[in-house]
Design a protein around this motif. Structure first.
Motif, PDB file in Angstrom:
ATOM      1  N   ALA A 119       5.122 -36.444  32.130  1.00  0.00           N
ATOM      2  CA  ALA A 119       6.041 -35.706  31.255  1.00  0.00           C
ATOM      3  C   ALA A 119       5.889 -36.135  29.796  1.00  0.00           C
ATOM      4  O   ALA A 119       6.849 -36.444  29.115  1.00  0.00           O
ATOM      5  N   ASP A 120       4.629 -36.163  29.356  1.00  0.00           N
ATOM      6  CA  ASP A 120       4.333 -36.574  27.979  1.00  0.00           C
ATOM      7  C   ASP A 120       3.536 -35.453  27.312  1.00  0.00           C
ATOM      8  O   ASP A 120       2.314 -35.447  27.320  1.00  0.00           O
ATOM      9  N   ARG A 121       4.235 -34.480  26.752  1.00  0.00           N
ATOM     10  CA  ARG A 121       3.617 -33.287  26.170  1.00  0.00           C
ATOM     11  C   ARG A 121       2.740 -33.585  24.958  1.00  0.00           C
ATOM     12  O   ARG A 121       1.909 -32.778  24.586  1.00  0.00           O
ATOM     13  N   THR A 122       2.940 -34.730  24.310  1.00  0.00           N
ATOM     14  CA  THR A 122       2.202 -35.026  23.082  1.00  0.00           C
ATOM     15  C   THR A 122       0.994 -35.928  23.316  1.00  0.00           C
ATOM     16  O   THR A 122       0.295 -36.277  22.366  1.00  0.00           O
ATOM     17  N   ALA A 123       0.740 -36.307  24.554  1.00  0.00           N
ATOM     18  CA  ALA A 123      -0.383 -37.213  24.835  1.00  0.00           C
ATOM     19  C   ALA A 123      -1.700 -36.601  24.362  1.00  0.00           C
ATOM     20  O   ALA A 123      -1.914 -35.389  24.447  1.00  0.00           O
ATOM     21  N   ALA A 124      -2.567 -37.453  23.848  1.00  0.00           N
ATOM     22  CA  ALA A 124      -3.911 -37.064  23.421  1.00  0.00           C
ATOM     23  C   ALA A 124      -4.901 -38.061  24.028  1.00  0.00           C
ATOM     24  O   ALA A 124      -4.506 -39.105  24.557  1.00  0.00           O
ATOM     25  N   ILE A 125      -6.164 -37.737  23.943  1.00  0.00           N
ATOM     26  CA  ILE A 125      -7.206 -38.637  24.421  1.00  0.00           C
ATOM     27  C   ILE A 125      -7.086 -39.963  23.675  1.00  0.00           C
ATOM     28  O   ILE A 125      -6.868 -39.989  22.467  1.00  0.00           O
ATOM     29  N   GLY A 126      -7.228 -41.062  24.405  1.00  0.00           N
ATOM     30  CA  GLY A 126      -7.197 -42.386  23.795  1.00  0.00           C
ATOM     31  C   GLY A 126      -6.050 -43.234  24.321  1.00  0.00           C
ATOM     32  O   GLY A 126      -5.436 -42.926  25.346  1.00  0.00           O
ATOM     33  N   LYS A 127      -5.754 -44.310  23.592  1.00  0.00           N
ATOM     34  CA  LYS A 127      -4.713 -45.267  23.983  1.00  0.00           C
ATOM     35  C   LYS A 127      -3.336 -44.604  23.885  1.00  0.00           C
ATOM     36  O   LYS A 127      -3.043 -43.912  22.922  1.00  0.00           O
ATOM     37  N   GLN A 128      -2.526 -44.868  24.902  1.00  0.00           N
ATOM     38  CA  GLN A 128      -1.161 -44.339  24.942  1.00  0.00           C
ATOM     39  C   GLN A 128      -0.176 -45.452  24.583  1.00  0.00           C
ATOM     40  O   GLN A 128      -0.473 -46.631  24.738  1.00  0.00           O
ATOM     41  N   ASP A 129       1.001 -45.064  24.133  1.00  0.00           N
ATOM     42  CA  ASP A 129       2.057 -46.035  23.859  1.00  0.00           C
ATOM     43  C   ASP A 129       2.648 -46.591  25.157  1.00  0.00           C
ATOM     44  O   ASP A 129       3.145 -47.705  25.188  1.00  0.00           O
ATOM     45  N   ARG A 130       2.594 -45.812  26.214  1.00  0.00           N
ATOM     46  CA  ARG A 130       3.165 -46.185  27.511  1.00  0.00           C
ATOM     47  C   ARG A 130       2.429 -47.391  28.109  1.00  0.00           C
ATOM     48  O   ARG A 130       1.219 -47.515  27.993  1.00  0.00           O
ATOM     49  N   THR A 131       3.193 -48.240  28.763  1.00  0.00           N
ATOM     50  CA  THR A 131       2.619 -49.265  29.640  1.00  0.00           C
ATOM     51  C   THR A 131       3.294 -49.113  30.992  1.00  0.00           C
ATOM     52  O   THR A 131       4.395 -48.549  31.102  1.00  0.00           O
ATOM     53  N   ILE A 132       2.632 -49.594  32.020  1.00  0.00           N
ATOM     54  CA  ILE A 132       3.198 -49.613  33.369  1.00  0.00           C
ATOM     55  C   ILE A 132       3.212 -51.079  33.772  1.00  0.00           C
ATOM     56  O   ILE A 132       2.159 -51.631  34.092  1.00  0.00           O
ATOM     57  N   GLY A 133       4.356 -51.712  33.672  1.00  0.00           N
ATOM     58  CA  GLY A 133       4.405 -53.165  33.810  1.00  0.00           C
ATOM     59  C   GLY A 133       3.605 -53.740  32.640  1.00  0.00           C
ATOM     60  O   GLY A 133       3.861 -53.402  31.483  1.00  0.00           O
ATOM     61  N   THR A 134       2.607 -54.537  32.954  1.00  0.00           N
ATOM     62  CA  THR A 134       1.738 -55.102  31.907  1.00  0.00           C
ATOM     63  C   THR A 134       0.473 -54.273  31.690  1.00  0.00           C
ATOM     64  O   THR A 134      -0.346 -54.601  30.829  1.00  0.00           O
ATOM     65  N   THR A 135       0.294 -53.223  32.470  1.00  0.00           N
ATOM     66  CA  THR A 135      -0.910 -52.396  32.396  1.00  0.00           C
ATOM     67  C   THR A 135      -0.821 -51.432  31.219  1.00  0.00           C
ATOM     68  O   THR A 135       0.144 -50.682  31.091  1.00  0.00           O
ATOM     69  N   ARG A 136      -1.850 -51.459  30.376  1.00  0.00           N
ATOM     70  CA  ARG A 136      -1.934 -50.505  29.272  1.00  0.00           C
ATOM     71  C   ARG A 136      -2.570 -49.220  29.784  1.00  0.00           C
ATOM     72  O   ARG A 136      -3.318 -49.240  30.766  1.00  0.00           O
ATOM     73  N   VAL A 137      -2.284 -48.116  29.110  1.00  0.00           N
ATOM     74  CA  VAL A 137      -2.723 -46.795  29.581  1.00  0.00           C
ATOM     75  C   VAL A 137      -3.614 -46.140  28.538  1.00  0.00           C
ATOM     76  O   VAL A 137      -3.321 -46.156  27.340  1.00  0.00           O
ATOM     77  N   TRP A 138      -4.718 -45.549  29.016  1.00  0.00           N
ATOM     78  CA  TRP A 138      -5.684 -44.843  28.194  1.00  0.00           C
ATOM     79  C   TRP A 138      -5.942 -43.501  28.861  1.00  0.00           C
ATOM     80  O   TRP A 138      -6.021 -43.424  30.086  1.00  0.00           O
ATOM     81  N   VAL A 139      -6.080 -42.442  28.096  1.00  0.00           N
ATOM     82  CA  VAL A 139      -6.427 -41.139  28.651  1.00  0.00           C
ATOM     83  C   VAL A 139      -7.848 -40.788  28.209  1.00  0.00           C
ATOM     84  O   VAL A 139      -8.183 -40.867  27.023  1.00  0.00           O
ATOM     85  N   LEU A 140      -8.670 -40.448  29.177  1.00  0.00           N
ATOM     86  CA  LEU A 140     -10.055 -40.023  28.949  1.00  0.00           C
ATOM     87  C   LEU A 140     -10.190 -38.540  29.269  1.00  0.00           C
ATOM     88  O   LEU A 140      -9.395 -37.997  30.039  1.00  0.00           O
ATOM     89  N   PRO A 141     -11.214 -37.893  28.723  1.00  0.00           N
ATOM     90  CA  PRO A 141     -11.456 -36.493  29.098  1.00  0.00           C
ATOM     91  C   PRO A 141     -11.826 -36.387  30.581  1.00  0.00           C
ATOM     92  O   PRO A 141     -12.410 -37.310  31.151  1.00  0.00           O
TER      93      PRO A 141
END
Length: 166
Positions: A119-141
């Motif tokens: 539910a993140d309409r503004t997400a773009a490719i690359g590093k996200q602000d969101r973390t899941i616990g200590t896990t960082r999140v990145w979006v790839l094509p």
């Protein structure tokens, strides 16, 4: 039971997350098994693996501290056959999985699926602000051959950006 078992273990540097298994992947038991999919070439060309792995060699990823899972377990011919509720439920399952194995990075392969699942309409490719616990999140094509916006060199460069920070 999952149509396509995860390649996952604790201590991963990056957990790559496809949208859902394609029909060929479900039939073979190997992630990104369709010949036109560019995941394996992009993974190698970006420097994550020293040689290009074949889908049948997917377990070798663990030796590089890499893994693979999917947002949704249900196989389909095309990811756009999934419903938003399926993606949201898959996102919830993915969060639980990530909290259990705690990879350093979760790399979701497909910005549209990521937007729906989280539910993140503004997400773009690359590093996200969101973390899941200590896990960082990145979006790839999405590496599917159907994603004409990204040539293999552009896809490999997007993967390499993540490799450089992971």
């Amino acid at each position: 039971m999952q149509a396509l078992p995860d390649v996952i273990s604790p201590g991963l540097r990056v957990l790559f997350c496809g949208i859902n298994p394609g029909l060929m992947s479900a039939a073979t038991g190997h992630h990104f098994a369709r010949p036109g999919n560019r995941f394996w070439p992009a993974l190698h060309q970006s420097g994550f693996t020293p040689h290009q792995l074949a889908p049948a060699e997917q377990q070798e990823l663990l030796s590089y501290r890499l893994g693979i899972t999917n947002v949704v377990d249900k196989p389909s011919a095309r990811a756009d056959e999934l419903t938003r509720p399926e993606l949201v439920a898959g996102g919830e399952n993915l969060v639980a999985k990530v909290l259990q194995v705690q990879p350093e990075w979760l790399a979701v392969l497909g910005v549209t699926a990521y937007r729906d699942a989280f539910a993140d309409r503004t997400a773009a490719i690359g590093k996200q602000d969101r973390t899941i616990g200590t896990t960082r999140v990145w979006v790839l094509p999405n590496p599917s051959g159907l994603n004409a916006h990204y040539t293999l060199p552009k896809l490999a460069e997007a993967f390499a950006e993540l490799r450089r920070v992971s």
